[in-house]
Design an enzyme around this catalytic site. Structure first.
Site, PDB file in Angstrom:
ATOM      1  N   ASP A  94      -4.725   4.938   6.244  1.00  0.00           N
ATOM      2  CA  ASP A  94      -5.393   6.094   6.820  1.00  0.00           C
ATOM      3  C   ASP A  94      -6.345   5.580   7.911  1.00  0.00           C
ATOM      4  OD1 ASP A  94      -6.627   8.596   7.064  1.00  0.00           O
ATOM      5  OD2 ASP A  94      -6.516   8.991   4.939  1.00  0.00           O
ATOM      6  N   ARG A 129      -0.270  12.018  -8.715  1.00  0.00           N
ATOM      7  CA  ARG A 129       0.286  10.680  -8.465  1.00  0.00           C
ATOM      8  C   ARG A 129       1.701  10.544  -9.027  1.00  0.00           C
ATOM      9  NH1 ARG A 129      -4.010   7.225  -6.811  1.00  0.00           N
ATOM     10  NH2 ARG A 129      -6.002   7.587  -7.863  1.00  0.00           N
ATOM     11  N   GLU A 186       0.831  -1.208   0.000  1.00  0.00           N
ATOM     12  CA  GLU A 186       0.000   0.000   0.000  1.00  0.00           C
ATOM     13  C   GLU A 186       0.866   1.257   0.000  1.00  0.00           C
ATOM     14  OE1 GLU A 186      -2.630   1.197  -0.679  1.00  0.00           O
ATOM     15  OE2 GLU A 186      -4.399   0.326   0.255  1.00  0.00           O
ATOM     16  N   ASP A 187       0.287   2.338  -0.474  1.00  0.00           N
ATOM     17  CA  ASP A 187       0.989   3.630  -0.400  1.00  0.00           C
ATOM     18  C   ASP A 187       0.765   4.290   0.959  1.00  0.00           C
ATOM     19  OD1 ASP A 187      -1.702   3.860  -1.123  1.00  0.00           O
ATOM     20  OD2 ASP A 187      -1.407   5.720  -2.213  1.00  0.00           O
ATOM     21  N   PHE A 217      -2.522  16.547   4.480  1.00  0.00           N
ATOM     22  CA  PHE A 217      -2.981  16.106   3.162  1.00  0.00           C
ATOM     23  C   PHE A 217      -1.778  15.908   2.247  1.00  0.00           C
ATOM     24  CE2 PHE A 217      -7.115  16.247   0.678  1.00  0.00           C
ATOM     25  CZ  PHE A 217      -6.625  15.370  -0.281  1.00  0.00           C
TER      26      PHE A 217
HETATM   27  C1  PRP Z   1      -6.295   5.404  -0.668  1.00  0.00           C
HETATM   28  C2  PRP Z   1      -4.927   4.846  -0.348  1.00  0.00           C
HETATM   29  C3  PRP Z   1      -5.231   3.556   0.365  1.00  0.00           C
HETATM   30  C4  PRP Z   1      -6.534   3.886   1.093  1.00  0.00           C
HETATM   31  C5  PRP Z   1      -6.244   4.187   2.522  1.00  0.00           C
HETATM   32  O1  PRP Z   1      -6.771   4.767  -1.831  1.00  0.00           O
HETATM   33  O2  PRP Z   1      -4.188   4.597  -1.539  1.00  0.00           O
HETATM   34  O3  PRP Z   1      -5.453   2.511  -0.536  1.00  0.00           O
HETATM   35  O4  PRP Z   1      -7.084   5.067   0.461  1.00  0.00           O
HETATM   36  O5  PRP Z   1      -7.412   4.594   3.162  1.00  0.00           O
HETATM   37  P1  PRP Z   1      -8.031   3.833   4.431  1.00  0.00           P
HETATM   38  O6  PRP Z   1      -6.896   3.387   5.314  1.00  0.00           O
HETATM   39  O7  PRP Z   1      -8.855   4.917   5.071  1.00  0.00           O
HETATM   40  O8  PRP Z   1      -8.862   2.719   3.937  1.00  0.00           O
HETATM   41  P2  PRP Z   1      -8.050   5.283  -2.617  1.00  0.00           P
HETATM   42  O9  PRP Z   1      -9.241   4.532  -2.142  1.00  0.00           O
HETATM   43  O10 PRP Z   1      -8.106   6.768  -2.560  1.00  0.00           O
HETATM   44  O11 PRP Z   1      -7.746   4.799  -4.099  1.00  0.00           O
HETATM   45  P3  PRP Z   1      -6.447   5.105  -4.969  1.00  0.00           P
HETATM   46  O12 PRP Z   1      -5.336   4.269  -4.415  1.00  0.00           O
HETATM   47  O13 PRP Z   1      -6.825   4.692  -6.353  1.00  0.00           O
HETATM   48  O14 PRP Z   1      -6.157   6.579  -4.846  1.00  0.00           O
HETATM   49 MG    MG Z   2      -7.117   8.035  -3.696  1.00  0.00          MG
HETATM   50 MN    MN Z   3      -5.226   3.193  -2.625  1.00  0.00          MN
END
Ligand code: PRP
Ligand code: MG
Ligand code: MN
Length: 179
Positions: free
Chosen positions: A102, A164, A98-99, A151
């Site tokens: 949250d 990104r 994961e990146d 953010f």
């Molecule tokens: C973001 C991020 C994680 C997730 C974390 O992805 O890349 O995958 O949210 O959030 P959480 O811990 O509250 O679940 P997003 O759903 O925005 O999709 P993306 O990776 O395509 O930007």
């Molecule tokens: Mg996202």
């Molecule tokens: Mn994501």
């Protein structure tokens, strides 16, 4: 620096060094296990691409895309699978890439789902961790940096699908998302 960025948190060079360090740890801990590295689209793409090239043991990779339902159900942690894995995880050592973590809702759901599919082990590696925002009890097994509740964008992280491709991780100027 991009004009929408208030401050760079981690430079391209710092990220490179951190990923190298994480790659060494993964190579050591997963020796002989042929781990399945699962990239969670789309944010984890740059980290996944860099990380696997710092791993010097055999690995396999696969991709998942998930989406949370509306706000009301989000608190339940239910996510919809947009794209599932092509690989069977049964008996496999799965490393979710994961990146950022949250609330932790996306990952807590994914971890349970992969365990239910009888993976031999399920662990999490994340570039960033934002523990202040956590809604469920979940912590990464491997983490690049722990950050405060700001953010952040870049290195895969987006705001409305933008930024990104920034090679660094930075804090987005408030005026960009305040309108
Ligand atoms: C973001 C991020 C994680 C997730 C974390 O992805 O890349 O995958 O949210 O959030 P959480 O811990 O509250 O679940 P997003 O759903 O925005 O999709 P993306 O990776 O395509 O930007
Ligand atoms: Mg996202
Ligand atoms: Mn994501």
């Amino acid at each position: 620096m991009h004009e929408d960025i208030a401050e760079v948190l981690f430079t391209k060079e710092q990220i490179r060094e951190k990923v190298e360090e994480l790659g060494k740890i993964i190579s050591r801990e997963y020796k002989g296990l042929n781990p399945l590295c699962v990239c969670v689209l789309k944010g984890a793409v740059p980290f996944m691409a860099d990380l696997i090239r710092e791993i010097d043991i055999p690995i396999e990779m696969d991709f998942m895309d998930v989406s949370s339902y509306g706000n009301s159900t989000r608190s339940s942690g239910v996510v919809r699978i947009i794209k599932d894995l092509e690989t069977s995880v049964e008996g496999r050592h799965v490393l979710i890439v994961e990146d950022i973590i949250d609330s932790g809702l996306t990952l807590s759901y994914l971890v349970e789902m992969l365990k239910a599919r009888n993976a031999a082990s399920v662990k999490i590696i994340t570039m960033l961790d934002k523990p202040e925002r956590r809604k469920v009890d979940l912590s990464p097994d491997y983490c690049g940096y722990t950050i405060p509740d700001a953010f952040v964008v870049g290195y895969g992280l987006d705001y409305a699908e933008k930024y990104r491709n920034l090679p660094y991780i930075g804090i987005l100027k408030e005026e960009v998302y305040a309108d």
